[in-house]
Write a protein that holds these residues in place. Structure first.
Motif, PDB file in Angstrom:
ATOM      1  N   THR A   1      -6.197 -14.112   6.069  1.00 60.06           N
ATOM      2  CA  THR A   1      -6.899 -12.852   6.035  1.00 60.06           C
ATOM      3  C   THR A   1      -8.275 -13.101   5.169  1.00 60.06           C
ATOM      4  O   THR A   1      -8.346 -13.985   4.220  1.00 60.06           O
ATOM      5  N   PHE A   2      -9.247 -12.440   5.886  1.00 60.73           N
ATOM      6  CA  PHE A   2     -10.470 -12.627   5.173  1.00 60.73           C
ATOM      7  C   PHE A   2     -11.148 -11.349   4.702  1.00 60.73           C
ATOM      8  O   PHE A   2     -10.744 -10.393   5.265  1.00 60.73           O
ATOM      9  N   ARG A   3     -12.158 -11.346   3.831  1.00 56.11           N
ATOM     10  CA  ARG A   3     -12.788 -10.203   3.580  1.00 56.11           C
ATOM     11  C   ARG A   3     -14.349 -10.272   4.172  1.00 56.11           C
ATOM     12  O   ARG A   3     -14.845 -11.436   3.727  1.00 56.11           O
TER      13      ARG A   3
ATOM     14  N   MET B   1      -7.608 -17.936  17.616  1.00 53.38           N
ATOM     15  CA  MET B   1      -7.014 -16.938  18.459  1.00 53.38           C
ATOM     16  C   MET B   1      -6.881 -15.413  18.124  1.00 53.38           C
ATOM     17  O   MET B   1      -8.323 -15.098  18.248  1.00 53.38           O
ATOM     18  N   GLY B   2      -6.066 -14.787  17.989  1.00 47.29           N
ATOM     19  CA  GLY B   2      -5.901 -13.426  17.604  1.00 47.29           C
ATOM     20  C   GLY B   2      -6.629 -12.934  16.330  1.00 47.29           C
ATOM     21  O   GLY B   2      -6.913 -13.794  15.514  1.00 47.29           O
ATOM     22  N   LEU B   3      -7.005 -11.774  16.545  1.00 46.60           N
ATOM     23  CA  LEU B   3      -7.578 -10.931  15.366  1.00 46.60           C
ATOM     24  C   LEU B   3      -7.221  -9.559  15.318  1.00 46.60           C
ATOM     25  O   LEU B   3      -6.804  -8.983  16.299  1.00 46.60           O
ATOM     26  N   VAL B   4      -7.103  -8.813  13.987  1.00 44.00           N
ATOM     27  CA  VAL B   4      -6.754  -7.582  13.630  1.00 44.00           C
ATOM     28  C   VAL B   4      -7.521  -7.297  12.606  1.00 44.00           C
ATOM     29  O   VAL B   4      -7.704  -8.030  11.574  1.00 44.00           O
TER      30      VAL B   4
ATOM     31  N   ARG C   1     -11.221  -6.067   5.704  1.00 44.11           N
ATOM     32  CA  ARG C   1     -10.518  -7.093   5.697  1.00 44.11           C
ATOM     33  C   ARG C   1     -10.069  -7.333   7.097  1.00 44.11           C
ATOM     34  O   ARG C   1      -9.921  -6.440   7.947  1.00 44.11           O
ATOM     35  N   PHE C   2      -9.921  -8.578   7.654  1.00 41.62           N
ATOM     36  CA  PHE C   2      -9.313  -8.725   9.123  1.00 41.62           C
ATOM     37  C   PHE C   2      -8.600 -10.216   8.851  1.00 41.62           C
ATOM     38  O   PHE C   2      -8.848 -11.054   8.009  1.00 41.62           O
TER      39      PHE C   2
ATOM     40  N   LYS D   1     -12.026 -15.999   2.436  1.00 40.07           N
ATOM     41  CA  LYS D   1     -10.638 -15.906   2.699  1.00 40.07           C
ATOM     42  C   LYS D   1     -10.039 -15.330   1.151  1.00 40.07           C
ATOM     43  O   LYS D   1     -10.342 -15.561   0.158  1.00 40.07           O
ATOM     44  N   THR D   2      -9.013 -14.350   1.665  1.00 37.39           N
ATOM     45  CA  THR D   2      -8.343 -13.804   0.324  1.00 37.39           C
ATOM     46  C   THR D   2      -6.884 -14.133   0.455  1.00 37.39           C
ATOM     47  O   THR D   2      -6.213 -13.962  -0.729  1.00 37.39           O
TER      48      THR D   2
END
Length: 369
Positions: free
Chosen positions: A119-121, A94-97, A104-105, A129-130
């Motif tokens: 959260t991913f880099r 779903m959502g993303l920021v 990172r997102f 994934k971080t």
């Protein structure tokens, strides 16, 4: 029709207006002229959210489980592991920021156990994934009422719009993360300093900013101001646009005070009889609903997409956040089908996604609005 409040004007996704609680229906404004809609890219499946990266590239999430990098009209899959993702019904990716470091997102998705923020880099077209930022948000195995929209606030905190997963007690239960707007620290996932229940012994309650919601689809901050608006799906009537107040109850209670074991959708979206202090919506769709979705401020207006309504709604707001009038651009009135994502780009244009299921589009709206 309902409207989201924006910096002066609002963009909405419904066809007609109904009276807001305790007030008069906003007037219908003439459709704006001179707008341009460009198809930036296609071939998506239920494009759910958009995040802008430096250099003109952007990311798009797809509900079945893909993240796509879009640059110069070219679409490239991002290589990443969405561990445990379960895409079913309304649920999935779903959502993303995008984080302020632009490296990172954070995405929100369903698993068989929960809805979670991860959260991913990003490095080129690969993402690692971080952190599991927040796990344990409730999830329905059918995917129903999953939410889930993260948005960064001007103060650096992260707001997260969640759904009640069609479980009757969740909206009024402040130990549940369902049917809420959360405010968390984007580095730790814990409740952010200054939250209304930050001294609670319960970690979930410390994360809550507002409660008593059904299925919140968008959260947006008014530019150059301190107003926060949410867009929310109603049952058979009354999609809502709400002006969020810290710690407030928005009055959705399908358990009828815990007296019903089922999910009673005949109750009011904002039940002022049961909760006299609940905050009424600034705009309600009445009947039929439009299935309003994400909201963004654009050209001084609040823009809200509509799924069932297949349109974009434009709302004019006063300084207090009251809806003055609503208009629907002809260019986005049942021309592209269901509209879901809405994010304002760094260049001031508005990007949207369609959500029809096959060959969905990434659209760019420009002009004066």
């Amino acid at each position: 029709m309902r409207a989201l409040v924006a910096a002066g004007l609002v963009l909405v996704v419904a066809a007609c207006s109904s009276p807001e609680p305790g007030g008069n229906a906003p007037s219908k404004a003439p459709a704006p002229q001179g707008l341009k809609v460009e198809e930036v890219a296609g071939g998506f499946q239920h494009g759910w959210d958009i995040g802008f990266l430096p250099g003109g590239s952007l990311l798009v999430t797809e509900r079945p489980g893909g993240v796509k990098l879009v640059k110069d009209g070219q679409v490239t899959p991002v290589d990443m592991d969405l561990e445990g993702l379960q895409a079913r019904g309304e649920g999935g990716l779903m959502g993303l920021v995008i984080h302020p470091d632009n490296q990172r997102f954070t995405v929100c998705y369903n698993t068989s156990r929960d809805v979670r923020l991860v959260t991913f880099r990003l490095d080129g077209t690969k993402a690692t994934k971080t952190k599991d930022l927040l796990t344990g948000m409730p999830s329905n195995s059918s995917g129903r009422h999953s939410g889930c929209r993260p948005t960064l606030a001007p103060d650096g905190s992260m707001f997260v719009a969640t759904g009640d997963i069609a479980q009757a007690r969740n909206p009024q239960d402040r130990t549940s993360l369902g049917g809420k707007v959360l405010r968390i620290d984007p580095e730790t996932g814990e409740g952010a300093a200054g939250n209304p229940f930050i001294t609670s012994a319960n970690a979930n309650e410390r994360r809550i900013y507002t409660y008593g919601h059904r299925n919140v689809q968008g959260v947006v901050f008014r530019p150059d101001g301190d107003q926060i608006f949410s867009s929310e799906h109603g049952p058979s009537v009354d999609d809502e646009v709400n002006l969020l107040q810290k710690g407030a109850n928005y009055g959705w209670d399908p358990s009828e005070g815990g007296t019903k074991s089922g999910y009673d959708e005949s109750v009011p979206m904002t039940d002022l009889q049961r909760f006299p202090d609940a905050v009424p919506a600034i705009w309600s769709s009445g009947s039929p609903t439009e299935a309003i979705c994400q909201a963004a401020f654009w050209n001084g207006k609040l823009a809200i997409t509509a799924l069932k309504g297949s349109k974009l709604l434009l709302f004019t707001l006063d300084q207090a956040g009251k809806v003055q009038n609503v208009s629907v651009p002809e260019e986005l009135n049942d021309k592209y089908g269901r509209l879901r994502a809405a994010r304002t780009a760094p260049d001031g244009s508005l990007y949207l996604t369609t959500s029809n299921g096959t060959d969905d589009k990434l659209l760019r709206l420009s002009g004066n609005g």
